[in-house]
Design a protein around this motif. Structure first.
Motif, PDB file in Angstrom:
ATOM      1  N   VAL A 165       5.959   5.571   7.174  1.00 10.97           N
ATOM      2  CA  VAL A 165       5.887   4.574   8.249  1.00 10.97           C
ATOM      3  C   VAL A 165       6.170   3.169   7.766  1.00 10.97           C
ATOM      4  O   VAL A 165       6.125   2.838   6.639  1.00 10.97           O
ATOM      5  CB  VAL A 165       4.525   4.602   8.984  1.00 10.97           C
TER       6      VAL A 165
ATOM      7  N   TRP B  77       0.806  -1.214   0.000  1.00 10.53           N
ATOM      8  CA  TRP B  77       0.000   0.000   0.000  1.00 10.53           C
ATOM      9  C   TRP B  77       0.841   1.267   0.000  1.00 10.53           C
ATOM     10  O   TRP B  77       0.442   2.287  -0.550  1.00 10.53           O
ATOM     11  CB  TRP B  77      -0.988  -0.008   1.159  1.00 10.53           C
ATOM     12  N   GLN B  78       2.052   1.222   0.609  1.00  6.68           N
ATOM     13  CA  GLN B  78       2.880   2.428   0.635  1.00  6.68           C
ATOM     14  C   GLN B  78       3.374   2.801  -0.758  1.00  6.68           C
ATOM     15  O   GLN B  78       3.409   3.973  -1.110  1.00  6.68           O
ATOM     16  CB  GLN B  78       4.051   2.270   1.593  1.00  6.68           C
TER      17      GLN B  78
ATOM     18  N   VAL C  28       2.816  11.529   5.199  1.00  5.49           N
ATOM     19  CA  VAL C  28       3.356  10.936   6.432  1.00  5.49           C
ATOM     20  C   VAL C  28       3.229   9.414   6.377  1.00  5.49           C
ATOM     21  O   VAL C  28       4.151   8.683   6.768  1.00  5.49           O
ATOM     22  CB  VAL C  28       2.645  11.507   7.679  1.00  5.49           C
ATOM     23  N   LEU C  29       2.114   8.913   5.878  1.00 10.17           N
ATOM     24  CA  LEU C  29       1.909   7.467   5.815  1.00 10.17           C
ATOM     25  C   LEU C  29       2.907   6.774   4.897  1.00 10.17           C
ATOM     26  O   LEU C  29       3.168   5.572   5.072  1.00 10.17           O
ATOM     27  CB  LEU C  29       0.483   7.138   5.379  1.00 10.17           C
ATOM     28  N   THR C  30       3.462   7.473   3.932  1.00 11.18           N
ATOM     29  CA  THR C  30       4.482   6.840   3.092  1.00 11.18           C
ATOM     30  C   THR C  30       5.776   6.641   3.859  1.00 11.18           C
ATOM     31  O   THR C  30       6.643   5.886   3.410  1.00 11.18           O
ATOM     32  CB  THR C  30       4.775   7.670   1.818  1.00 11.18           C
TER      33      THR C  30
ATOM     34  N   ALA D  49      -1.222  13.927   5.724  1.00 16.10           N
ATOM     35  CA  ALA D  49      -1.347  12.586   6.309  1.00 16.10           C
ATOM     36  C   ALA D  49      -0.905  11.516   5.308  1.00 16.10           C
ATOM     37  O   ALA D  49      -0.223  10.553   5.673  1.00 16.10           O
ATOM     38  CB  ALA D  49      -2.775  12.338   6.766  1.00 16.10           C
ATOM     39  N   ALA D  50      -1.290  11.668   4.049  1.00 17.58           N
ATOM     40  CA  ALA D  50      -0.884  10.696   3.033  1.00 17.58           C
ATOM     41  C   ALA D  50       0.629  10.679   2.893  1.00 17.58           C
ATOM     42  O   ALA D  50       1.239   9.598   2.805  1.00 17.58           O
ATOM     43  CB  ALA D  50      -1.548  11.034   1.691  1.00 17.58           C
TER      44      ALA D  50
ATOM     45  N   LEU E 295       0.511   4.308  -2.503  1.00 18.96           N
ATOM     46  CA  LEU E 295       0.242   5.648  -1.981  1.00 18.96           C
ATOM     47  C   LEU E 295       1.250   6.655  -2.529  1.00 18.96           C
ATOM     48  O   LEU E 295       0.887   7.788  -2.861  1.00 18.96           O
ATOM     49  CB  LEU E 295       0.257   5.643  -0.453  1.00 18.96           C
ATOM     50  N   ARG E 296       2.511   6.253  -2.657  1.00 20.50           N
ATOM     51  CA  ARG E 296       3.512   7.145  -3.248  1.00 20.50           C
ATOM     52  C   ARG E 296       3.138   7.509  -4.685  1.00 20.50           C
ATOM     53  O   ARG E 296       3.294   8.647  -5.107  1.00 20.50           O
ATOM     54  CB  ARG E 296       4.906   6.518  -3.182  1.00 20.50           C
TER      55      ARG E 296
END
Length: 142
Positions: free
Chosen positions: A142, A28-29, A138-140, A135-136, A32-33
């Motif tokens: 983690v 998913w990362q 930042v989530l990349t 937030a998107a 998302l990127r």
């Protein structure tokens, strides 16, 4: 709204490609990127499209010098960040840079909302979208 659509569509499309066996898009990362990169390509190029450029220049707070140059600079940074998100070893640095850029550009959103210029979105909507984009990014990380 278009940037949000680009983020979601890019994320879903890349996620589907990952599920179909594209190794670089597995997880998913990675998807998302790609969604973020698509969003920043869209917004970055908008800085140079004449009608959108004029609106973005109008968004810059009146106290800032040379709004035309600031719009050019932020557009170039968004495009560079989008490319950086797609290169695995630069992706974390690009995400951090784009987070900082979103925070730095937020006063322009506040200024535009207060003065009723550009897209004319109310401050609550602008704030929510900025929070989603941050937030998107930042989530990349983690």
């Amino acid at each position: 709204m278009e940037p949000l659509i680009a983020l979601v569509a890019g994320f879903l499309g890349a996620g589907l490609a990952g599920l179909l066996g594209v190794d670089a898009l597995e997880g998913w990362q990675a998807a998302l990127r790609v969604g973020l990169a698509l969003m920043f390509l869209l917004t970055g190029f908008a800085h140079f499209q004449p009608r959108m450029r004029a609106e973005m220049i109008a968004m810059v707070p009146l106290s800032m010098p040379r709004p035309d140059r600031l719009v050019t600079l932020t557009g170039l940074l968004e495009l560079a960040g989008a490319v950086g998100l797609l290169i695995p070893w630069t992706a974390p640095w690009a995400a951090i840079g784009l987070i900082l850029l979103l925070v730095a550009m937020f006063p322009a959103n506040v200024s535009a909302a207060r003065r009723g210029v550009a897209q004319g979105d109310p401050i609550g909507r602008r704030t929510l979208l900025q929070a989603v984009f941050i937030a998107a990014a930042v989530l990349t990380l983690v």
